[in-house]
Scaffold this motif. Structure first.
Motif, PDB file in Angstrom:
ATOM      1  N   ARG A  13       0.849  -1.192   0.000  1.00 46.68           N
ATOM      2  CA  ARG A  13       0.000   0.000   0.000  1.00 46.68           C
ATOM      3  C   ARG A  13       0.883   1.239   0.000  1.00 46.68           C
ATOM      4  NH1 ARG A  13      -5.193  -1.299   0.657  1.00 46.68           N
ATOM      5  NH2 ARG A  13      -5.653  -3.281   1.635  1.00 46.68           N
ATOM      6  N   ASN A  39      -8.385   1.430  -7.344  1.00 46.04           N
ATOM      7  CA  ASN A  39      -8.310   0.269  -8.224  1.00 46.04           C
ATOM      8  C   ASN A  39      -7.814   0.675  -9.605  1.00 46.04           C
ATOM      9  OD1 ASN A  39      -9.996  -1.478 -10.400  1.00 46.04           O
ATOM     10  ND2 ASN A  39      -9.282  -2.760  -8.691  1.00 46.04           N
ATOM     11  N   ALA A  42      -4.088   1.333  -9.382  1.00 49.05           N
ATOM     12  CA  ALA A  42      -3.338   0.084  -9.283  1.00 49.05           C
ATOM     13  C   ALA A  42      -3.216  -0.566 -10.659  1.00 49.05           C
ATOM     14  CB  ALA A  42      -4.013  -0.867  -8.296  1.00 49.05           C
TER      15      ALA A  42
END
Length: 61
Positions: A13, A39, A42
């Motif tokens: 993270r 999301n 990422a």
């Protein structure tokens, strides 16, 4: 050894700070794809990392 494998498989993270305009653009993009902004980021990071890694193979660096 098993502990090391499990540790390497953990998701990392990070915290990222974005200006309002960048966040607005990313939020709209994420909404369009039914994703959250984290999301989407990422996925973008993974895509960019893979492209970068492939570029190293092609350029011999």
């Amino acid at each position: 050894m098993a502990d090391k494998i499990e540790e390497e498989e953990l998701v990392k993270r990070i915290t990222v700070s974005l200006d309002d305009e960048t966040y607005r653009i990313l939020q709209q993009w994420a909404d369009d794809e039914a994703r959250s902004v984290p999301n989407l980021l990422a996925w973008l990071a993974l895509k960019a990392a893979k492209e970068h890694d492939q570029g190293k193979d092609i350029n011999g660096k």
